[in-house]
Scaffold this motif. Structure first.
Motif, PDB file in Angstrom:
ATOM      1  N   LYS A  39       0.825  -1.212   0.000  1.00  0.00           N
ATOM      2  CA  LYS A  39       0.000   0.000   0.000  1.00  0.00           C
ATOM      3  C   LYS A  39       0.860   1.263   0.000  1.00  0.00           C
ATOM      4  O   LYS A  39       0.445   2.285  -0.530  1.00  0.00           O
ATOM      5  N   ILE A  40       2.057   1.189   0.580  1.00  0.00           N
ATOM      6  CA  ILE A  40       2.945   2.362   0.589  1.00  0.00           C
ATOM      7  C   ILE A  40       4.053   2.214  -0.461  1.00  0.00           C
ATOM      8  O   ILE A  40       5.116   2.809  -0.345  1.00  0.00           O
ATOM      9  N   ASN A  41       3.767   1.407  -1.466  1.00  0.00           N
ATOM     10  CA  ASN A  41       4.669   1.223  -2.616  1.00  0.00           C
ATOM     11  C   ASN A  41       6.033   0.671  -2.233  1.00  0.00           C
ATOM     12  O   ASN A  41       7.042   1.029  -2.828  1.00  0.00           O
ATOM     13  N   GLN A  42       6.058  -0.216  -1.274  1.00  0.00           N
ATOM     14  CA  GLN A  42       7.295  -0.916  -0.910  1.00  0.00           C
ATOM     15  C   GLN A  42       7.182  -2.385  -1.320  1.00  0.00           C
ATOM     16  O   GLN A  42       7.362  -3.295  -0.515  1.00  0.00           O
ATOM     17  N   THR A  43       6.887  -2.580  -2.602  1.00  0.00           N
ATOM     18  CA  THR A  43       6.677  -3.929  -3.119  1.00  0.00           C
ATOM     19  C   THR A  43       7.913  -4.799  -2.976  1.00  0.00           C
ATOM     20  O   THR A  43       7.812  -5.976  -2.627  1.00  0.00           O
ATOM     21  N   GLU A  44       9.083  -4.241  -3.237  1.00  0.00           N
ATOM     22  CA  GLU A  44      10.309  -5.051  -3.123  1.00  0.00           C
ATOM     23  C   GLU A  44      10.513  -5.529  -1.684  1.00  0.00           C
ATOM     24  O   GLU A  44      10.907  -6.679  -1.462  1.00  0.00           O
ATOM     25  N   ASN A  45      10.241  -4.677  -0.735  1.00  0.00           N
ATOM     26  CA  ASN A  45      10.324  -5.062   0.680  1.00  0.00           C
ATOM     27  C   ASN A  45       9.297  -6.152   0.976  1.00  0.00           C
ATOM     28  O   ASN A  45       9.597  -7.145   1.650  1.00  0.00           O
ATOM     29  N   ALA A  46       8.092  -5.983   0.461  1.00  0.00           N
ATOM     30  CA  ALA A  46       7.038  -6.985   0.642  1.00  0.00           C
ATOM     31  C   ALA A  46       7.472  -8.330   0.051  1.00  0.00           C
ATOM     32  O   ALA A  46       7.272  -9.391   0.659  1.00  0.00           O
TER      33      ALA A  46
ATOM     34  N   GLN B 201       3.506 -13.740  -4.146  1.00  0.00           N
ATOM     35  CA  GLN B 201       4.662 -13.092  -4.793  1.00  0.00           C
ATOM     36  C   GLN B 201       4.330 -12.757  -6.246  1.00  0.00           C
ATOM     37  O   GLN B 201       4.606 -11.646  -6.710  1.00  0.00           O
ATOM     38  N   ALA B 202       3.753 -13.713  -6.942  1.00  0.00           N
ATOM     39  CA  ALA B 202       3.399 -13.487  -8.345  1.00  0.00           C
ATOM     40  C   ALA B 202       2.379 -12.355  -8.464  1.00  0.00           C
ATOM     41  O   ALA B 202       2.479 -11.514  -9.366  1.00  0.00           O
ATOM     42  N   THR B 203       1.439 -12.299  -7.537  1.00  0.00           N
ATOM     43  CA  THR B 203       0.446 -11.220  -7.547  1.00  0.00           C
ATOM     44  C   THR B 203       1.133  -9.867  -7.352  1.00  0.00           C
ATOM     45  O   THR B 203       0.842  -8.905  -8.079  1.00  0.00           O
ATOM     46  N   ALA B 204       2.028  -9.782  -6.385  1.00  0.00           N
ATOM     47  CA  ALA B 204       2.736  -8.519  -6.132  1.00  0.00           C
ATOM     48  C   ALA B 204       3.517  -8.083  -7.367  1.00  0.00           C
ATOM     49  O   ALA B 204       3.539  -6.891  -7.714  1.00  0.00           O
ATOM     50  N   LEU B 205       4.134  -9.021  -8.040  1.00  0.00           N
ATOM     51  CA  LEU B 205       4.915  -8.683  -9.228  1.00  0.00           C
ATOM     52  C   LEU B 205       4.023  -8.264 -10.398  1.00  0.00           C
ATOM     53  O   LEU B 205       4.375  -7.346 -11.147  1.00  0.00           O
ATOM     54  N   THR B 206       2.868  -8.900 -10.544  1.00  0.00           N
ATOM     55  CA  THR B 206       1.972  -8.487 -11.632  1.00  0.00           C
ATOM     56  C   THR B 206       1.380  -7.106 -11.345  1.00  0.00           C
ATOM     57  O   THR B 206       1.117  -6.349 -12.279  1.00  0.00           O
ATOM     58  N   GLU B 207       1.209  -6.769 -10.082  1.00  0.00           N
ATOM     59  CA  GLU B 207       0.697  -5.445  -9.730  1.00  0.00           C
ATOM     60  C   GLU B 207       1.647  -4.333 -10.141  1.00  0.00           C
ATOM     61  O   GLU B 207       1.223  -3.199 -10.351  1.00  0.00           O
ATOM     62  N   ILE B 208       2.922  -4.650 -10.257  1.00  0.00           N
ATOM     63  CA  ILE B 208       3.894  -3.651 -10.728  1.00  0.00           C
ATOM     64  C   ILE B 208       4.345  -3.968 -12.167  1.00  0.00           C
ATOM     65  O   ILE B 208       5.365  -3.470 -12.630  1.00  0.00           O
ATOM     66  N   ASN B 209       3.562  -4.811 -12.831  1.00  0.00           N
ATOM     67  CA  ASN B 209       3.787  -5.171 -14.240  1.00  0.00           C
ATOM     68  C   ASN B 209       5.133  -5.828 -14.499  1.00  0.00           C
ATOM     69  O   ASN B 209       5.700  -5.688 -15.575  1.00  0.00           O
ATOM     70  N   ASP B 210       5.646  -6.558 -13.532  1.00  0.00           N
ATOM     71  CA  ASP B 210       6.909  -7.273 -13.705  1.00  0.00           C
ATOM     72  C   ASP B 210       6.598  -8.740 -14.014  1.00  0.00           C
ATOM     73  O   ASP B 210       6.806  -9.639 -13.195  1.00  0.00           O
ATOM     74  N   TYR B 211       6.069  -8.943 -15.211  1.00  0.00           N
ATOM     75  CA  TYR B 211       5.600 -10.270 -15.610  1.00  0.00           C
ATOM     76  C   TYR B 211       6.733 -11.266 -15.807  1.00  0.00           C
ATOM     77  O   TYR B 211       6.545 -12.460 -15.565  1.00  0.00           O
ATOM     78  N   ASN B 212       7.888 -10.801 -16.230  1.00  0.00           N
ATOM     79  CA  ASN B 212       9.021 -11.717 -16.424  1.00  0.00           C
ATOM     80  C   ASN B 212       9.439 -12.360 -15.104  1.00  0.00           C
ATOM     81  O   ASN B 212       9.728 -13.556 -15.055  1.00  0.00           O
ATOM     82  N   ARG B 213       9.485 -11.583 -14.046  1.00  0.00           N
ATOM     83  CA  ARG B 213       9.823 -12.145 -12.730  1.00  0.00           C
ATOM     84  C   ARG B 213       8.674 -12.981 -12.176  1.00  0.00           C
ATOM     85  O   ARG B 213       8.892 -13.947 -11.454  1.00  0.00           O
ATOM     86  N   ALA B 214       7.453 -12.585 -12.504  1.00  0.00           N
ATOM     87  CA  ALA B 214       6.285 -13.282 -11.970  1.00  0.00           C
ATOM     88  C   ALA B 214       6.099 -14.679 -12.583  1.00  0.00           C
ATOM     89  O   ALA B 214       5.620 -15.589 -11.899  1.00  0.00           O
TER      90      ALA B 214
END
Length: 186
Positions: A103-110, A131-144
């Motif tokens: 929620k505070i844009n600390q996805t990498e920490n999450a 983890q995959a959900t968090a990565l898709t939320e930031i459009n990082d599909y390759n990592r997801a």
């Protein structure tokens, strides 16, 4: 609830602080029985009342387009959750902490917290799916993609549907439509 007058805002802050103390007193006095919940989950949820209070307060402020004020409440939710000293032995606290961090844009920490859970519970698909959900939320599909594939492999029953849909969506976003269609046919 949203007050522009600083005096009233201070009064409201004092009331909230008092409410937090009263809630904590009530929680401390409440005798909850651990009804064989995995990893004392019921007791963990009891601990999360205060961080959730701040999270929902932030959500209310966010709906009123008060971004700066809502960010403060979300940060307080993170702070209160961190005061619970999250560990892999208390996965529920980490799951809530992850929500606050995102929620505070600390996805990498999450993601780091979710990876700790993945290492502690390697056969549990839910942490991989998160983890995959968090990565898709930031459009990082390759990592997801590889994470979603593992979640799909480990999932079972009705959960296979949600992990399969997640995996198909990721493949579609990566322009692998044929693979996504094949997966959905399974």
């Amino acid at each position: 609830l949203i007050l522009k007058d600083k005096t009233k805002e201070t009064e409201y802050q004092n009331l909230l602080s008092e409410a937090e103390k009263n809630i904590q007193k009530w929680l401390d006095s409440t005798q909850l029985i651990n009804a064989s919940y995995k990893n004392n989950e019921l007791l963990e949820l009891k601990d999360l009342v205060i961080p959730e209070l701040y999270y929902y307060w932030g959500t209310i402020l966010e709906t009123k387009n008060l971004k700066e004020e809502s960010a403060k409440k979300f940060n307080l939710a993170v702070q209160k959750a961190m005061e619970l000293k999250p560990t892999v032995e208390k996965p529920t606290i980490i799951i809530y902490l992850v929500r606050y961090l995102k929620k505070i844009n600390q996805t990498e920490n999450a993601l780091q917290w979710l990876q700790k859970l993945e290492k502690a519970y390697p056969n549990e698909y839910t942490y991989l799916q998160r983890q995959a959900t968090a990565l898709t939320e930031i459009n990082d599909y390759n990592r997801a993609l590889p994470i979603a594939e593992r979640a799909y492999q480990l999932s079972y029953g009705r959960n296979k549907l949600s992990t399969g849909l997640q995996l198909a969506t990721i493949k579609k976003e990566l322009h692998q439509k044929d693979k996504a269609k094949t997966l959905l046919k399974e």
